[in-house]
Scaffold this active site. Structure first.
Site, PDB file in Angstrom:
ATOM      1  N   PRO A   9      37.963  29.522 -10.722  1.00  0.00           N
ATOM      2  CA  PRO A   9      38.262  28.134 -10.462  1.00  0.00           C
ATOM      3  C   PRO A   9      38.120  27.239 -11.683  1.00  0.00           C
ATOM      4  O   PRO A   9      37.220  27.414 -12.503  1.00  0.00           O
ATOM      5  CB  PRO A   9      37.244  27.740  -9.383  1.00  0.00           C
ATOM      6  CG  PRO A   9      36.212  28.809  -9.396  1.00  0.00           C
ATOM      7  CD  PRO A   9      36.887  30.045  -9.873  1.00  0.00           C
ATOM      8  N   ASN A  10      39.056  26.303 -11.755  1.00  0.00           N
ATOM      9  CA  ASN A  10      39.110  25.238 -12.765  1.00  0.00           C
ATOM     10  C   ASN A  10      39.524  25.723 -14.157  1.00  0.00           C
ATOM     11  O   ASN A  10      39.717  24.908 -15.060  1.00  0.00           O
ATOM     12  CB  ASN A  10      37.768  24.486 -12.846  1.00  0.00           C
ATOM     13  CG  ASN A  10      37.427  23.812 -11.536  1.00  0.00           C
ATOM     14  OD1 ASN A  10      38.226  23.041 -11.029  1.00  0.00           O
ATOM     15  ND2 ASN A  10      36.278  24.129 -10.964  1.00  0.00           N
ATOM     16  N   ARG A  17      40.201  19.997 -19.509  1.00  0.00           N
ATOM     17  CA  ARG A  17      38.908  19.984 -18.830  1.00  0.00           C
ATOM     18  C   ARG A  17      37.763  19.991 -19.846  1.00  0.00           C
ATOM     19  O   ARG A  17      37.593  20.979 -20.586  1.00  0.00           O
ATOM     20  CB  ARG A  17      38.808  21.240 -17.959  1.00  0.00           C
ATOM     21  CG  ARG A  17      37.463  21.448 -17.307  1.00  0.00           C
ATOM     22  CD  ARG A  17      37.342  22.834 -16.702  1.00  0.00           C
ATOM     23  NE  ARG A  17      36.051  22.984 -16.064  1.00  0.00           N
ATOM     24  CZ  ARG A  17      35.519  24.163 -15.735  1.00  0.00           C
ATOM     25  NH1 ARG A  17      36.181  25.292 -15.960  1.00  0.00           N
ATOM     26  NH2 ARG A  17      34.331  24.204 -15.172  1.00  0.00           N
ATOM     27  N   TYR A  22      34.809  23.200 -23.481  1.00  0.00           N
ATOM     28  CA  TYR A  22      35.699  24.365 -23.356  1.00  0.00           C
ATOM     29  C   TYR A  22      36.805  24.418 -24.414  1.00  0.00           C
ATOM     30  O   TYR A  22      37.560  25.402 -24.446  1.00  0.00           O
ATOM     31  CB  TYR A  22      36.321  24.388 -21.951  1.00  0.00           C
ATOM     32  CG  TYR A  22      35.277  24.514 -20.855  1.00  0.00           C
ATOM     33  CD1 TYR A  22      34.534  25.686 -20.723  1.00  0.00           C
ATOM     34  CD2 TYR A  22      35.018  23.468 -19.978  1.00  0.00           C
ATOM     35  CE1 TYR A  22      33.567  25.801 -19.739  1.00  0.00           C
ATOM     36  CE2 TYR A  22      34.050  23.579 -18.989  1.00  0.00           C
ATOM     37  CZ  TYR A  22      33.330  24.745 -18.869  1.00  0.00           C
ATOM     38  OH  TYR A  22      32.371  24.877 -17.896  1.00  0.00           O
ATOM     39  N   ASN A  73      36.588  35.922 -16.186  1.00  0.00           N
ATOM     40  CA  ASN A  73      35.785  34.707 -16.270  1.00  0.00           C
ATOM     41  C   ASN A  73      35.775  34.138 -14.857  1.00  0.00           C
ATOM     42  O   ASN A  73      36.753  33.520 -14.433  1.00  0.00           O
ATOM     43  CB  ASN A  73      36.386  33.712 -17.264  1.00  0.00           C
ATOM     44  CG  ASN A  73      35.528  32.469 -17.404  1.00  0.00           C
ATOM     45  OD1 ASN A  73      34.635  32.222 -16.586  1.00  0.00           O
ATOM     46  ND2 ASN A  73      35.786  31.681 -18.433  1.00  0.00           N
ATOM     47  N   ALA A  76      32.686  29.031 -11.943  1.00  0.00           N
ATOM     48  CA  ALA A  76      31.437  28.746 -11.220  1.00  0.00           C
ATOM     49  C   ALA A  76      31.076  29.847 -10.225  1.00  0.00           C
ATOM     50  O   ALA A  76      29.900  29.979  -9.853  1.00  0.00           O
ATOM     51  CB  ALA A  76      31.540  27.392 -10.512  1.00  0.00           C
ATOM     52  N   HIS A  79      27.986  32.192 -10.650  1.00  0.00           N
ATOM     53  CA  HIS A  79      26.601  31.874 -10.357  1.00  0.00           C
ATOM     54  C   HIS A  79      26.205  32.110  -8.901  1.00  0.00           C
ATOM     55  O   HIS A  79      25.034  32.051  -8.569  1.00  0.00           O
ATOM     56  CB  HIS A  79      26.329  30.423 -10.779  1.00  0.00           C
ATOM     57  CG  HIS A  79      26.842  30.114 -12.153  1.00  0.00           C
ATOM     58  ND1 HIS A  79      26.383  30.773 -13.278  1.00  0.00           N
ATOM     59  CD2 HIS A  79      27.829  29.273 -12.597  1.00  0.00           C
ATOM     60  CE1 HIS A  79      27.037  30.323 -14.347  1.00  0.00           C
ATOM     61  NE2 HIS A  79      27.927  29.419 -13.962  1.00  0.00           N
ATOM     62  N   ASP A  86      30.537  42.097  -5.214  1.00  0.00           N
ATOM     63  CA  ASP A  86      30.726  43.308  -4.413  1.00  0.00           C
ATOM     64  C   ASP A  86      32.107  43.921  -4.651  1.00  0.00           C
ATOM     65  O   ASP A  86      32.234  45.150  -4.723  1.00  0.00           O
ATOM     66  CB  ASP A  86      30.559  42.997  -2.926  1.00  0.00           C
ATOM     67  CG  ASP A  86      29.100  42.853  -2.505  1.00  0.00           C
ATOM     68  OD1 ASP A  86      28.214  43.170  -3.325  1.00  0.00           O
ATOM     69  OD2 ASP A  86      28.860  42.426  -1.357  1.00  0.00           O
ATOM     70  N   GLU A  97      32.589  40.562 -18.482  1.00  0.00           N
ATOM     71  CA  GLU A  97      32.457  39.166 -18.038  1.00  0.00           C
ATOM     72  C   GLU A  97      32.529  38.251 -19.262  1.00  0.00           C
ATOM     73  O   GLU A  97      31.824  38.487 -20.246  1.00  0.00           O
ATOM     74  CB  GLU A  97      31.108  39.021 -17.323  1.00  0.00           C
ATOM     75  CG  GLU A  97      30.784  37.615 -16.857  1.00  0.00           C
ATOM     76  CD  GLU A  97      29.365  37.537 -16.272  1.00  0.00           C
ATOM     77  OE1 GLU A  97      28.744  38.593 -15.995  1.00  0.00           O
ATOM     78  OE2 GLU A  97      28.879  36.406 -16.119  1.00  0.00           O
ATOM     79  N   HIS A  99      32.557  34.197 -20.744  1.00  0.00           N
ATOM     80  CA  HIS A  99      32.383  32.748 -20.581  1.00  0.00           C
ATOM     81  C   HIS A  99      32.713  32.079 -21.899  1.00  0.00           C
ATOM     82  O   HIS A  99      32.232  32.504 -22.960  1.00  0.00           O
ATOM     83  CB  HIS A  99      30.954  32.399 -20.165  1.00  0.00           C
ATOM     84  CG  HIS A  99      30.607  33.011 -18.855  1.00  0.00           C
ATOM     85  ND1 HIS A  99      31.133  32.571 -17.674  1.00  0.00           N
ATOM     86  CD2 HIS A  99      29.843  34.088 -18.559  1.00  0.00           C
ATOM     87  CE1 HIS A  99      30.690  33.346 -16.691  1.00  0.00           C
ATOM     88  NE2 HIS A  99      29.910  34.270 -17.203  1.00  0.00           N
ATOM     89  N   SER A 101      31.924  28.962 -22.750  1.00  0.00           N
ATOM     90  CA  SER A 101      30.742  28.234 -23.212  1.00  0.00           C
ATOM     91  C   SER A 101      29.523  29.151 -23.185  1.00  0.00           C
ATOM     92  O   SER A 101      29.518  30.190 -22.513  1.00  0.00           O
ATOM     93  CB  SER A 101      30.487  27.013 -22.304  1.00  0.00           C
ATOM     94  OG  SER A 101      30.148  27.431 -20.989  1.00  0.00           O
ATOM     95  N   ARG A 106      23.166  25.634 -21.238  1.00  0.00           N
ATOM     96  CA  ARG A 106      23.617  24.540 -20.378  1.00  0.00           C
ATOM     97  C   ARG A 106      22.658  24.348 -19.187  1.00  0.00           C
ATOM     98  O   ARG A 106      21.493  24.734 -19.279  1.00  0.00           O
ATOM     99  CB  ARG A 106      25.061  24.813 -19.959  1.00  0.00           C
ATOM    100  CG  ARG A 106      26.023  24.899 -21.180  1.00  0.00           C
ATOM    101  CD  ARG A 106      27.450  25.141 -20.757  1.00  0.00           C
ATOM    102  NE  ARG A 106      27.946  24.033 -19.931  1.00  0.00           N
ATOM    103  CZ  ARG A 106      29.050  24.122 -19.179  1.00  0.00           C
ATOM    104  NH1 ARG A 106      29.761  25.251 -19.172  1.00  0.00           N
ATOM    105  NH2 ARG A 106      29.429  23.092 -18.453  1.00  0.00           N
ATOM    106  N   ARG A 110      23.474  27.471 -14.439  1.00  0.00           N
ATOM    107  CA  ARG A 110      24.436  28.352 -15.125  1.00  0.00           C
ATOM    108  C   ARG A 110      23.752  29.527 -15.824  1.00  0.00           C
ATOM    109  O   ARG A 110      24.411  30.388 -16.383  1.00  0.00           O
ATOM    110  CB  ARG A 110      25.249  27.559 -16.154  1.00  0.00           C
ATOM    111  CG  ARG A 110      26.083  26.449 -15.551  1.00  0.00           C
ATOM    112  CD  ARG A 110      26.985  25.811 -16.604  1.00  0.00           C
ATOM    113  NE  ARG A 110      27.387  24.482 -16.191  1.00  0.00           N
ATOM    114  CZ  ARG A 110      28.430  24.198 -15.398  1.00  0.00           C
ATOM    115  NH1 ARG A 110      29.202  25.171 -14.959  1.00  0.00           N
ATOM    116  NH2 ARG A 110      28.712  22.953 -15.065  1.00  0.00           N
TER     117      ARG A 110
END
Ligand code: DQA
Length: 145
Positions: A9-10, A17, A22, A73, A76, A79, A86, A97, A99, A101, A106, A110
């Protein structure tokens, strides 16, 4: 080799953003850079971005028989999504994985990833290039296999 790149998301809003966090690079720019790097190594690459947990899970379930690795990525969902964890845990391919940032510098919420425990590795804080470094891991792994 075929790699699936998942953005949660986002991340479709990259470029506009919170650019101080970012950066100004768009998701389309990142995907183009990955396509170029993958093509140079004869790697096929697929992309999905979704703001919906179920779409991400459906994609993992549908694609895993035909892919050799996942770069994700989760945004959110990192978290708190046990469901995405799963889904990733159920597949046999390596998961990296990413990220953009440095989540550990932060807000405290996070600092914990529910994904990290089932991932092969994690890249955080190196900007959008983290996606390329994840792809490089798969390229190196294939070369030494
Ligand atoms: C992010 C970090 C997450 O905490 C955040 O919710 C995101 C982006 C990153 O790439 O730095 O959406 O995954």
């Amino acid at each position: 080799m075929r790699i699936l790149v998942i953005n949660g998301p986002n991340l479709n809003s990259l470029g506009t953003r919170e650019p101080h966090i970012y950066g100004a690079t768009t998701l389309a720019d990142i995907e183009q850079a990955l396509i170029t790097r993958a093509a140079a190594h004869s790697i096929a690459i697929d992309f999905v971005q979704s703001n919906h947990e179920g779409v991400i899970i459906d994609t993992i379930q549908q694609m895993h028989p035909v892919i050799h690795g996942i770069i994700i990525n989760p945004g959110a969902f990192t978290h708190y999504s046990y469901a995405i964890r799963d889904a990733l845990s159920a597949v046999s391919v390596p998961v990296i994985e990413v990220h953009i940032s440095n989540v550990y510098k932060r807000e405290p919420f996070r600092h914990h990833s529910v994904i990290a425990g089932i991932a092969t590795g994690q890249i955080a804080g190196l900007g959008w290039h983290g996606y390329l470094y994840a792809l490089d891991w798969f390229i190196d792994a294939a070369a030494s296999a």
